[in-house]
Design a protein around this motif. Structure first.
Motif, PDB file in Angstrom:
ATOM      1  N   HIS A  59       0.699  -1.390  -0.241  1.00 38.70           N
ATOM      2  CA  HIS A  59       0.061   0.022  -0.051  1.00 38.70           C
ATOM      3  C   HIS A  59       0.892   1.335   0.634  1.00 38.70           C
ATOM      4  CE1 HIS A  59       0.840  -1.139   4.063  1.00 38.70           C
ATOM      5  NE2 HIS A  59       0.794   0.309   4.872  1.00 38.70           N
ATOM      6  N   TRP A 102      -2.210   4.171   1.873  1.00 36.83           N
ATOM      7  CA  TRP A 102      -3.536   2.246   2.783  1.00 36.83           C
ATOM      8  C   TRP A 102      -4.463   2.508   2.690  1.00 36.83           C
ATOM      9  CZ3 TRP A 102      -2.863  -1.795   4.819  1.00 36.83           C
ATOM     10  CH2 TRP A 102      -4.103  -1.905   6.415  1.00 36.83           C
ATOM     11  N   ARG A 110      -7.971   2.952   1.464  1.00 37.02           N
ATOM     12  CA  ARG A 110      -8.716   3.235  -0.046  1.00 37.02           C
ATOM     13  C   ARG A 110     -10.029   3.770  -0.245  1.00 37.02           C
ATOM     14  NH1 ARG A 110      -8.071  -0.294  -4.441  1.00 37.02           N
ATOM     15  NH2 ARG A 110      -9.660  -1.527  -5.334  1.00 37.02           N
ATOM     16  N   TYR A 146      -9.084  -1.095   3.014  1.00 37.86           N
ATOM     17  CA  TYR A 146      -7.689  -0.768   3.068  1.00 37.86           C
ATOM     18  C   TYR A 146      -6.926  -1.486   1.992  1.00 37.86           C
ATOM     19  CZ  TYR A 146      -8.772   1.356   7.317  1.00 37.86           C
ATOM     20  OH  TYR A 146      -9.607   2.313   8.276  1.00 37.86           O
ATOM     21  N   THR A 147      -6.621  -0.909   1.694  1.00 35.23           N
ATOM     22  CA  THR A 147      -5.627  -2.026   0.483  1.00 35.23           C
ATOM     23  C   THR A 147      -4.591  -2.575   0.624  1.00 35.23           C
ATOM     24  OG1 THR A 147      -5.459   0.428  -0.808  1.00 35.23           O
ATOM     25  CG2 THR A 147      -3.284  -0.791  -1.499  1.00 35.23           C
ATOM     26  N   GLY A 151      -3.257  -5.641  -3.458  1.00 37.86           N
ATOM     27  CA  GLY A 151      -3.031  -4.095  -3.637  1.00 37.86           C
ATOM     28  C   GLY A 151      -1.273  -4.185  -4.011  1.00 37.86           C
ATOM     29  N   CYS A 195       2.961   5.978   2.535  1.00 34.76           N
ATOM     30  CA  CYS A 195       1.787   5.056   3.833  1.00 34.76           C
ATOM     31  C   CYS A 195       3.309   5.675   5.334  1.00 34.76           C
ATOM     32  CB  CYS A 195       2.025   3.500   3.548  1.00 34.76           C
ATOM     33  SG  CYS A 195       1.790   2.563   5.747  1.00 34.76           S
TER      34      CYS A 195
END
Length: 340
Positions: free
Chosen positions: A69, A95, A97, A119-120, A126, A156
């Motif tokens: 991510h 992160w 998404r 979340y990715t 990802g 991130c």
């Protein structure tokens, strides 16, 4: 890309990475949704959260998920309703998404607390792959002046480090303690130093301590050591609950400890008088908002924040995660797409 397939890493069986929890497989190239971008991955940072996903410290949200991510890539296709992007644009994928945009948290500007957040690399595949997707509203446009490697950890490690710095409420010119000094901490330190803080680093690795001093930290010592002066604020980046009372004891009166990680081992019982009295505060950090991301990327450009990076080909992502687990490098690891 051949016949609509790509190479990607998949968490086939959550568990220790040294025991083969990840496998390099063929997957279909993802099709972007109506509001999404298809991103051709050029680089992807290696985050400790990826390790938590691979090892099962975080519960499985998507069986066989592709982690990653901290993506830097090029837009390869657009969903039908996307505006403001074009094929060939450089973007960053982070992160956070997706959120619902309608809950009480989203409406008050705290979208990181949205109960419907996704979340990715956890809820959706990802960046440990040749291609990934991202909702256009959650993609970060990136200037062409940056190379592909430098921005990846910012997506991130940098953004979360900045969120943690905000949560730690560091006063101007204050004394900041950082426990753990990996990808996120070494970026957070650069922002704090650029804004006039005295930074003290407590971490287990000798190479990380050297990096901290090279970046301008006032001191660097073992993770369990007492800093040379009381701290106004501290951030715990290491996922070690045993360090919480250590960091709280290092705080001055009225100090704040922020815990930056998504996963933390159990915290031992706290001694109220020595660790919490005198209005010390203990705060958690939950993801970030898009505004955090935009603020951090602006500050990073202004202050010249740069990640110390170690590159691995995408085909060796499992090795990068093993090296992260064992603390074999300082700074951050970045996967480079060696498969085009």
């Amino acid at each position: 890309m051949a016949d609509g397939t790509m190479r990607a890493w998949s968490v086939v069986r959550p568990g220790p990475v040294e025991e083969g929890s990840l496998r390099f497989v063929e997957k279909p190239v993802p099709v972007p949704g109506d509001d999404e971008l298809l991103v051709h991955m050029r680089t992807c940072g290696v985050c400790r959260t990826d390790l938590h996903v691979a090892e099962g410290d975080l519960p499985v949200h998507r069986p066989g998920v592709t982690p990653g991510h901290e993506v830097v890539g090029v837009v390869g296709a657009l969903g039908a309703s996307v505006r403001g992007f074009a094929v060939g644009d450089r973007v960053g994928v982070a992160w956070l998404r997706r959120t619902d945009g309608t809950c009480v948290y989203c409406r008050r500007g705290a979208e990181n607390l949205c109960p419907s957040s996704r979340y990715t690399g956890w809820d959706a595949d990802g960046g440990y792959a040749q291609y990934t997707t991202v909702p256009a509203a959650f993609a970060y446009p990136l200037p062409a002046s940056l190379d592909d490697v430098a921005p990846a950890p910012l997506m991130c490690a940098g953004i979360i480090g900045y969120r943690a710095l905000k949560r730690a409420a560091l006063p101007p010119g204050g004394r900041l303690g950082l426990y753990g000094f990996g990808g996120s901490a070494h970026l957070c330190a650069q922002v704090a130093l650029a804004e006039g803080a005295a930074v003290h680093v407590m971490t287990r690795g000798a190479a990380a301590r050297r990096l901290a001093l090279d970046l301008g930290a006032s001191s660097a010592q073992d993770a369990w050591a007492t800093p040379p002066e009381p701290l106004d604020s501290a951030i715990l980046f290491a996922p070690a609950g045993d360090l919480v009372p250590v960091a709280l004891r290092a705080l001055d009166r009225g100090g704040v400890l922020a815990i930056a990680g998504i996963h933390l081992t159990d915290v031992p019982p706290l001694h109220y008088e020595s660790e919490l009295f005198y209005e010390k505060e203990l705060r958690s950090v939950t993801s970030n908002t898009r505004e955090d991301g935009r603020e951090f990327l602006t500050l990073a450009a202004r202050h010249g924040v740069r990640a110390t990076t170690h590159t691995y080909p995408l085909s060796r992502a499992d090795e990068a995660l093993r090296d992260l687990k064992e603390g074999r490098f300082d700074g951050a690891a970045v996967l480079v797409n060696d498969l085009s």
